[in-house]
Scaffold this motif. Structure first.
Motif, mmCIF file in Angstrom:
data_model
loop_
_atom_site.group_PDB
_atom_site.id
_atom_site.type_symbol
_atom_site.label_atom_id
_atom_site.label_comp_id
_atom_site.label_asym_id
_atom_site.label_seq_id
_atom_site.Cartn_x
_atom_site.Cartn_y
_atom_site.Cartn_z
ATOM 1 N N ASN A 79 0.957 -1.110 -0.222
ATOM 2 C CA ASN A 79 0.095 0.100 0.618
ATOM 3 C C ASN A 79 0.860 1.462 0.064
ATOM 4 O O ASN A 79 1.475 1.664 0.790
ATOM 5 C CB ASN A 79 -0.631 0.006 1.333
ATOM 6 C CG ASN A 79 -1.973 0.701 1.543
ATOM 7 O OD1 ASN A 79 -2.653 1.504 -0.073
ATOM 8 N ND2 ASN A 79 -2.148 1.570 2.238
ATOM 9 N N ILE A 80 0.997 1.931 -1.467
ATOM 10 C CA ILE A 80 1.639 2.804 -1.477
ATOM 11 C C ILE A 80 0.727 4.067 -1.360
ATOM 12 O O ILE A 80 0.618 4.608 -2.520
ATOM 13 C CB ILE A 80 2.859 2.518 -2.282
ATOM 14 C CG1 ILE A 80 3.883 1.041 -2.070
ATOM 15 C CG2 ILE A 80 3.590 4.095 -2.406
ATOM 16 C CD1 ILE A 80 4.218 0.855 -3.073
ATOM 17 N N LYS A 81 1.488 5.021 -0.252
ATOM 18 C CA LYS A 81 0.629 6.592 -0.627
ATOM 19 C C LYS A 81 1.255 7.580 -0.571
ATOM 20 O O LYS A 81 0.811 8.507 -1.195
ATOM 21 C CB LYS A 81 -0.041 6.720 0.516
ATOM 22 C CG LYS A 81 -1.408 5.821 0.814
ATOM 23 C CD LYS A 81 -2.584 5.293 -0.148
ATOM 24 C CE LYS A 81 -3.692 4.571 -0.328
ATOM 25 N NZ LYS A 81 -4.791 4.699 -1.712
ATOM 26 N N SER A 82 2.769 7.108 -0.266
ATOM 27 C CA SER A 82 3.764 8.943 0.083
ATOM 28 C C SER A 82 4.807 8.537 -1.087
ATOM 29 O O SER A 82 5.202 6.988 -0.345
ATOM 30 C CB SER A 82 3.790 8.861 1.286
ATOM 31 O OG SER A 82 4.414 7.895 2.241
ATOM 32 N N LEU A 83 5.506 9.333 -1.562
ATOM 33 C CA LEU A 83 6.743 8.788 -2.159
ATOM 34 C C LEU A 83 7.488 10.050 -1.857
ATOM 35 O O LEU A 83 7.345 11.409 -1.463
ATOM 36 C CB LEU A 83 6.470 9.409 -3.613
ATOM 37 C CG LEU A 83 5.372 8.212 -3.808
ATOM 38 C CD1 LEU A 83 5.285 8.530 -5.929
ATOM 39 C CD2 LEU A 83 6.728 6.805 -4.834
ATOM 40 N N LYS A 84 9.510 10.119 -2.250
ATOM 41 C CA LYS A 84 9.997 10.596 -1.994
ATOM 42 C C LYS A 84 10.875 11.586 -3.091
ATOM 43 O O LYS A 84 11.094 9.694 -3.669
ATOM 44 C CB LYS A 84 10.444 10.620 -0.806
ATOM 45 C CG LYS A 84 11.305 11.344 0.048
ATOM 46 C CD LYS A 84 13.292 11.570 0.405
ATOM 47 C CE LYS A 84 13.661 12.447 1.106
ATOM 48 N NZ LYS A 84 15.022 11.819 1.785
ATOM 49 N N SER A 195 -2.582 10.988 -3.499
ATOM 50 C CA SER A 195 -3.058 12.236 -3.585
ATOM 51 C C SER A 195 -1.185 13.011 -4.456
ATOM 52 O O SER A 195 -0.274 12.493 -3.315
ATOM 53 C CB SER A 195 -3.114 13.397 -2.578
ATOM 54 O OG SER A 195 -2.555 14.485 -2.841
ATOM 55 N N VAL A 196 -1.160 14.137 -5.220
ATOM 56 C CA VAL A 196 0.222 14.675 -5.642
ATOM 57 C C VAL A 196 1.060 15.043 -4.655
ATOM 58 O O VAL A 196 2.052 15.387 -4.052
ATOM 59 C CB VAL A 196 0.107 15.196 -6.820
ATOM 60 C CG1 VAL A 196 -0.060 14.084 -7.794
ATOM 61 C CG2 VAL A 196 -0.260 16.364 -6.824
ATOM 62 N N LYS A 197 -0.008 15.948 -3.329
ATOM 63 C CA LYS A 197 0.027 15.970 -2.452
ATOM 64 C C LYS A 197 1.200 15.761 -1.232
ATOM 65 O O LYS A 197 2.035 15.671 -0.150
ATOM 66 C CB LYS A 197 -0.412 16.604 -1.235
ATOM 67 C CG LYS A 197 -1.701 18.035 -1.770
ATOM 68 C CD LYS A 197 -2.176 18.292 -1.592
ATOM 69 C CE LYS A 197 -3.379 19.128 -2.231
ATOM 70 N NZ LYS A 197 -4.845 20.081 -1.223
ATOM 71 N N ASN A 198 1.171 14.249 -1.416
ATOM 72 C CA ASN A 198 2.221 13.010 -1.007
ATOM 73 C C ASN A 198 3.030 12.666 -1.326
ATOM 74 O O ASN A 198 3.859 11.695 -1.124
ATOM 75 C CB ASN A 198 0.800 12.036 -0.328
ATOM 76 C CG ASN A 198 -0.238 12.093 0.440
ATOM 77 O OD1 ASN A 198 0.443 13.439 1.451
ATOM 78 N ND2 ASN A 198 -0.969 11.939 0.807
ATOM 79 N N ILE A 199 3.975 13.640 -2.420
ATOM 80 C CA ILE A 199 4.934 13.772 -2.856
ATOM 81 C C ILE A 199 6.595 14.314 -2.415
ATOM 82 O O ILE A 199 5.850 16.027 -2.851
ATOM 83 C CB ILE A 199 5.405 13.578 -4.714
ATOM 84 C CG1 ILE A 199 3.927 12.400 -4.555
ATOM 85 C CG2 ILE A 199 6.537 13.064 -4.585
ATOM 86 C CD1 ILE A 199 3.765 12.864 -6.282
ATOM 87 N N SER A 200 7.193 14.184 -1.821
ATOM 88 C CA SER A 200 7.908 14.886 -0.591
ATOM 89 C C SER A 200 9.055 14.999 -1.319
ATOM 90 O O SER A 200 10.330 14.805 -2.243
ATOM 91 C CB SER A 200 7.859 14.762 0.460
ATOM 92 O OG SER A 200 8.980 13.268 0.654
ATOM 93 N N ILE A 201 10.127 16.397 -0.969
ATOM 94 C CA ILE A 201 11.529 16.830 -1.651
ATOM 95 C C ILE A 201 12.182 16.189 -0.894
ATOM 96 O O ILE A 201 11.988 16.574 0.226
ATOM 97 C CB ILE A 201 11.116 17.905 -1.984
ATOM 98 C CG1 ILE A 201 10.628 18.696 -2.873
ATOM 99 C CG2 ILE A 201 13.066 18.048 -2.325
ATOM 100 C CD1 ILE A 201 11.122 19.512 -3.018
#
Length: 201
Positions: A79-84, A195-201
């Protein structure tokens, strides 16, 4: 000697989209062994054991020109919801699906608290550590036009018009609403959006 990898989804004992996997195997062997005529095909070598005839199963094939090994595993979806965002080395070439994934595994160690990484090159979006990615805008889905690996599902969805290949820079992520991760084991219609809001730098 380089070894190559093919991961095939087995659903209720039946290999899925086998023709797309065969095209990749053939292209790989033709590139690395142009003078060799390999004598095996996926259709002939995949014999799903009876204990794997129910549910979703991952078939892993490692191969070179004249030999291969096959293993079957119960599939457990992540379950992948967030990305870095992680910048990959420019010399990293993963156009072919190598069995050696050390560089990807090393990059994955930079994920921090995120569920997975989103690899960039010069800031241009490519793939995550396990899947291709697509982004939604106004009901249409766009996928990076130069992924690290143009997977079998990527090619199938692009050829059917479901995905629109386009260069996507990390500075453009705010233009999109959501993302999906997909590969041979993550069927497009069954994958949840993130959500793209869950892609962090």
């Amino acid at each position: 000697m380089k070894q190559f990898l093919e991961t095939i989804c087995i659903c209720q004992g039946i290999p899925q989209h086998l023709e797309w996997h065969q095209l990749r195997v053939d292209a790989t062997l033709q590139h690395f062994y142009p003078a060799h005529h390999h004598s095996w095909t996926l259709l002939n070598c995949i014999k799903v054991p009876p204990e794997f005839h129910e549910g979703i199963v991952r078939c892993r094939i490692e191969y070179v020109a004249n030999r291969f090994s096959i293993h079957y595993y119960p599939y457990r979806s992540r379950n992948i919801k967030s990305l870095k965002l992680v910048e990959g080395p420019l010399e990293f070439d993963y156009r072919f699906k190598y069995a050696d994934r050390k560089i990807l595994e090393d990059l994955y160690q930079q994920k921090g608290d995120a569920d997975d990484i989103l690899i960039t090159r010069h800031g241009w979006i490519t793939d995550t550590s396990i899947a291709n990615i697509a982004f939604e805008k106004n009901g249409r889905w766009y996928t990076p036009s130069i992924p690290l690996l143009a997977g079998t599902t990527w090619k199938r969805l692009v050829s059917s018009g479901i995905l629109i290949p386009t260069p996507i820079h990390k500075s453009q992520l705010h233009l999109f609403e959501s993302f999906k991760l997909f590969n041979a084991m993550r069927e497009w219609d069954l994958v949840d959006k993130g959500s793209v809001k869950n892609i962090s730098i």
